[in-house]
Design a protein around this motif. Structure first.
Motif, PDB file in Angstrom:
ATOM      1  N   ALA A 137       0.726  -1.080  -0.009  1.00  0.00           N
ATOM      2  CA  ALA A 137       0.036  -0.068  -0.142  1.00  0.00           C
ATOM      3  C   ALA A 137       0.721   1.306   0.010  1.00  0.00           C
ATOM      4  O   ALA A 137       0.576   2.253  -0.765  1.00  0.00           O
ATOM      5  N   ALA A 138       1.894   1.207   0.557  1.00  0.00           N
ATOM      6  CA  ALA A 138       2.737   2.430   0.824  1.00  0.00           C
ATOM      7  C   ALA A 138       3.388   2.600  -0.414  1.00  0.00           C
ATOM      8  O   ALA A 138       3.703   3.708  -0.802  1.00  0.00           O
ATOM      9  N   GLN A 139       3.712   1.660  -1.323  1.00  0.00           N
ATOM     10  CA  GLN A 139       4.269   1.835  -2.910  1.00  0.00           C
ATOM     11  C   GLN A 139       3.338   2.807  -3.519  1.00  0.00           C
ATOM     12  O   GLN A 139       3.879   3.509  -4.281  1.00  0.00           O
ATOM     13  N   PHE A 140       1.979   2.539  -3.310  1.00  0.00           N
ATOM     14  CA  PHE A 140       1.141   3.140  -4.188  1.00  0.00           C
ATOM     15  C   PHE A 140       0.441   4.541  -3.749  1.00  0.00           C
ATOM     16  O   PHE A 140      -0.423   5.017  -4.550  1.00  0.00           O
ATOM     17  N   ALA A 141       0.977   4.848  -2.367  1.00  0.00           N
ATOM     18  CA  ALA A 141       0.339   5.908  -1.723  1.00  0.00           C
ATOM     19  C   ALA A 141       0.480   7.212  -2.552  1.00  0.00           C
ATOM     20  O   ALA A 141      -0.391   8.063  -2.612  1.00  0.00           O
ATOM     21  N   PRO A 142       1.753   7.424  -3.156  1.00  0.00           N
ATOM     22  CA  PRO A 142       1.921   8.674  -3.660  1.00  0.00           C
ATOM     23  C   PRO A 142       1.023   8.894  -4.850  1.00  0.00           C
ATOM     24  O   PRO A 142       0.641   9.955  -5.319  1.00  0.00           O
ATOM     25  N   ALA A 159      -2.128   8.353  -4.950  1.00  0.00           N
ATOM     26  CA  ALA A 159      -3.497   8.728  -4.544  1.00  0.00           C
ATOM     27  C   ALA A 159      -3.727  10.172  -4.473  1.00  0.00           C
ATOM     28  O   ALA A 159      -4.596  10.711  -4.662  1.00  0.00           O
ATOM     29  N   ALA A 160      -2.600  10.785  -4.374  1.00  0.00           N
ATOM     30  CA  ALA A 160      -2.711  12.503  -4.467  1.00  0.00           C
ATOM     31  C   ALA A 160      -2.856  12.911  -5.801  1.00  0.00           C
ATOM     32  O   ALA A 160      -3.559  13.889  -6.098  1.00  0.00           O
ATOM     33  N   LEU A 161      -2.779  11.888  -6.892  1.00  0.00           N
ATOM     34  CA  LEU A 161      -3.030  12.410  -8.207  1.00  0.00           C
ATOM     35  C   LEU A 161      -4.670  12.128  -8.736  1.00  0.00           C
ATOM     36  O   LEU A 161      -5.059  12.709  -9.656  1.00  0.00           O
ATOM     37  N   THR A 162      -5.184  11.306  -7.958  1.00  0.00           N
ATOM     38  CA  THR A 162      -6.522  10.805  -8.404  1.00  0.00           C
ATOM     39  C   THR A 162      -7.542  12.226  -8.316  1.00  0.00           C
ATOM     40  O   THR A 162      -8.473  12.113  -8.996  1.00  0.00           O
ATOM     41  N   SER A 163      -7.371  13.130  -7.478  1.00  0.00           N
ATOM     42  CA  SER A 163      -8.213  14.285  -7.663  1.00  0.00           C
ATOM     43  C   SER A 163      -7.786  15.387  -8.524  1.00  0.00           C
ATOM     44  O   SER A 163      -8.400  16.362  -8.602  1.00  0.00           O
ATOM     45  N   GLN A 164      -6.581  14.921  -9.066  1.00  0.00           N
ATOM     46  CA  GLN A 164      -5.917  16.377  -9.963  1.00  0.00           C
ATOM     47  C   GLN A 164      -6.984  16.323 -11.184  1.00  0.00           C
ATOM     48  O   GLN A 164      -7.238  17.572 -11.409  1.00  0.00           O
ATOM     49  N   ARG A 165      -7.700  15.649 -11.595  1.00  0.00           N
ATOM     50  CA  ARG A 165      -8.517  15.763 -12.556  1.00  0.00           C
ATOM     51  C   ARG A 165      -9.692  16.687 -12.390  1.00  0.00           C
ATOM     52  O   ARG A 165      -9.942  17.510 -12.933  1.00  0.00           O
ATOM     53  N   ASP A 166     -10.133  16.436 -11.119  1.00  0.00           N
ATOM     54  CA  ASP A 166     -11.403  17.298 -10.563  1.00  0.00           C
ATOM     55  C   ASP A 166     -10.799  18.669 -10.310  1.00  0.00           C
ATOM     56  O   ASP A 166     -11.590  19.745 -10.760  1.00  0.00           O
ATOM     57  N   ILE A 167      -9.599  18.917  -9.865  1.00  0.00           N
ATOM     58  CA  ILE A 167      -9.304  20.259  -9.650  1.00  0.00           C
ATOM     59  C   ILE A 167      -9.016  21.123 -10.700  1.00  0.00           C
ATOM     60  O   ILE A 167      -9.226  22.098 -11.189  1.00  0.00           O
ATOM     61  N   VAL A 168      -8.388  20.171 -11.870  1.00  0.00           N
ATOM     62  CA  VAL A 168      -8.110  20.901 -13.228  1.00  0.00           C
ATOM     63  C   VAL A 168      -9.619  21.470 -14.017  1.00  0.00           C
ATOM     64  O   VAL A 168      -9.437  22.364 -14.433  1.00  0.00           O
TER      65      VAL A 168
END
Length: 74
Positions: free
Chosen positions: A46-51, A53-62
């Motif tokens: 899980a720790a390998q893929f945690a970084p 997770a921050a990108l998943t909401s980038q599309r919504d922000i853009v």
């Protein structure tokens, strides 16, 4: 000159369509287990893929920023 970023947010190149027959030679093989390396714990996996997770909401922000920019131009 303005750039429409929406055309870049969902870019996925076309991949060839695959059928189950394409994998007939490997589909029933047993799952590989390393004889040298022990299995990774779920916490470490899980720790390998945690970084990412921050990108998943980038599309919504853009998309929100684009809406605000478009409304300000009106």
């Amino acid at each position: 000159m303005s750039t429409n970023t929406a055309q870049f947010t969902n870019f996925h190149p076309q991949t060839p369509s695959r059928k189950i027959e394409d994998y007939a030679d490997i589909i029933n093989l047993p799952h590989h287990r390393s004889k040298i390396h022990p299995p990774m714990s779920l916490e470490n996996r899980a720790a390998q893929f945690a970084p990412y997770a921050a990108l998943t909401s980038q599309r919504d922000i853009v998309a929100k920023d684009e809406t605000i920019a478009e409304q300000s131009m009106l």
